[in-house]
Design an enzyme around this catalytic site. Sequence first.
Site, PDB file in Angstrom:
ATOM      1  CB  ALA A 117       1.811  -5.065  -6.819  1.00 35.56           C
TER       2      ALA A 117
ATOM      3  NE  ARG B  86      10.194  -6.919  13.947  1.00 37.57           N
ATOM      4  CZ  ARG B  86      11.145  -6.389  13.889  1.00 37.57           C
ATOM      5  NH1 ARG B  86      11.435  -5.231  14.384  1.00 37.57           N
ATOM      6  NH2 ARG B  86      12.244  -7.200  13.458  1.00 37.57           N
TER       7      ARG B  86
ATOM      8  CE1 TYR C  63      -2.624   1.675  -2.102  1.00 38.74           C
ATOM      9  CE2 TYR C  63      -3.631   1.708  -0.124  1.00 38.74           C
ATOM     10  CZ  TYR C  63      -2.677   1.602  -0.881  1.00 38.74           C
ATOM     11  OH  TYR C  63      -1.494   0.628  -0.406  1.00 38.74           O
TER      12      TYR C  63
ATOM     13  CG  ASP D 231      -0.251 -15.292   2.426  1.00 40.10           C
ATOM     14  OD1 ASP D 231       0.369 -14.954   1.624  1.00 40.10           O
ATOM     15  OD2 ASP D 231      -0.792 -14.379   3.455  1.00 40.10           O
TER      16      ASP D 231
ATOM     17  CB  SER E 221       2.285   2.951  -3.115  1.00 36.08           C
ATOM     18  OG  SER E 221       2.943   2.705  -1.893  1.00 36.08           O
ATOM     19  NE  ARG E 222      -3.077   3.194   3.400  1.00 34.53           N
ATOM     20  CZ  ARG E 222      -3.658   2.064   3.640  1.00 34.53           C
ATOM     21  NH1 ARG E 222      -2.574   1.017   3.735  1.00 34.53           N
ATOM     22  NH2 ARG E 222      -4.799   1.738   3.769  1.00 34.53           N
TER      23      ARG E 222
ATOM     24  CG  HIS F 133      -7.428  -8.153   0.020  1.00 34.94           C
ATOM     25  ND1 HIS F 133      -7.301  -9.601  -0.196  1.00 34.94           N
ATOM     26  CD2 HIS F 133      -6.169  -7.598  -0.080  1.00 34.94           C
ATOM     27  CE1 HIS F 133      -5.888  -9.561  -0.558  1.00 34.94           C
ATOM     28  NE2 HIS F 133      -5.572  -8.643  -0.419  1.00 34.94           N
TER      29      HIS F 133
ATOM     30  CE  LYS G  90      -2.834 -16.349  -4.244  1.00 32.82           C
ATOM     31  NZ  LYS G  90      -1.580 -15.282  -4.561  1.00 32.82           N
TER      32      LYS G  90
END
Length: 326
Positions: A14, A160, A55, A175, A33-34, A76, A94
């Site tokens: 971002a 993690r 959001y 990714d 953002s949360r 997503h 993506k």
Amino acid sequence: MTIRWGILGAGGIAHDFTSDVLGAGLPVSAVGSRDAAKAQEFADRFGIAHAHGGYDDLVADPTVDAVYVATPHVFHAEQALLAIAAGKHVLVEKSFTITAAEAQSVVDAAAAAGVVVMEAMWTRYLPQSARLRAIVRSGTIGEVRLLTALHLQSLPTDPRHRLNDPALGGGALLDLGVYPVSFAHDILGAPSNIRTVGVLSDQGVDARHSVSLGYESGASAQLYSALDSSGHNVAVIHGTAGRIEVDATWYTPVGFTVYDSDDAVIERYDSDEGSLRGLHHQAIELDRVVAAGERESPLLPTSGIIDVMRTMDEMRRQLGVRYPGE
């Protein structure tokens, strides 16, 4: 028309996208953002007027025309659907979703709502990609017989970390592998057969994989990706009358050389993005599509997004990688 962007998520990609979009002179009006503090920090860094600690508030923001979804893959579809329901155009990082079925649900929702949805497969929108496609279409290198592409990186090994966590759509494929798979689809289309081998991590995601894609034309693509080894990431398109060698790192703004069958240089292309990374081209394309009254980008139509996800679904099936809920 100039699209006013809202950024959903405040992580690394971002930051990169926002930096390029602002650097290209496009407006970013809000971030969500949360974590409200993280959103405010992001807004302060980039001079963004509105910071939302959620959001729902971001997609409801009347100063936002399009939402850039920059969260882990597993979120997503849910977040794209949230933005679409609010009447916003959407650019989704993506890989677009984690399955073709999810991708289809997002595409269908966008069509029903009359908004544009695109995948942020930024390589597709780079000027070098437009030139590559034109050279291939012109027949300069004859009929394409083989495409090879590598995407190798040494990434965090912490179990993690989202890259290693199946609950977050981890693994090399979504990714890294999405780049060469999308490249093969761009040049050759959807394959007629897929053969994949790879190695799974202790967490059950693919640490590395190799895939052979076969086509009715007789062409093939040989693709290799890994998140546990660095490499010289190049791509080559071989034809009956020559080849195109794309410099490392091929999926970023770089140059390429076109050779004939006698190894003579036909063309040298060099990329120049200045101080920008090249992520702004996808935002410019969405702006163009909306202003033209079109429903999708010809550079990566929604059918193409779903085709890529179908290929990766089959690759994961062959690798034995399953995500929670599948």
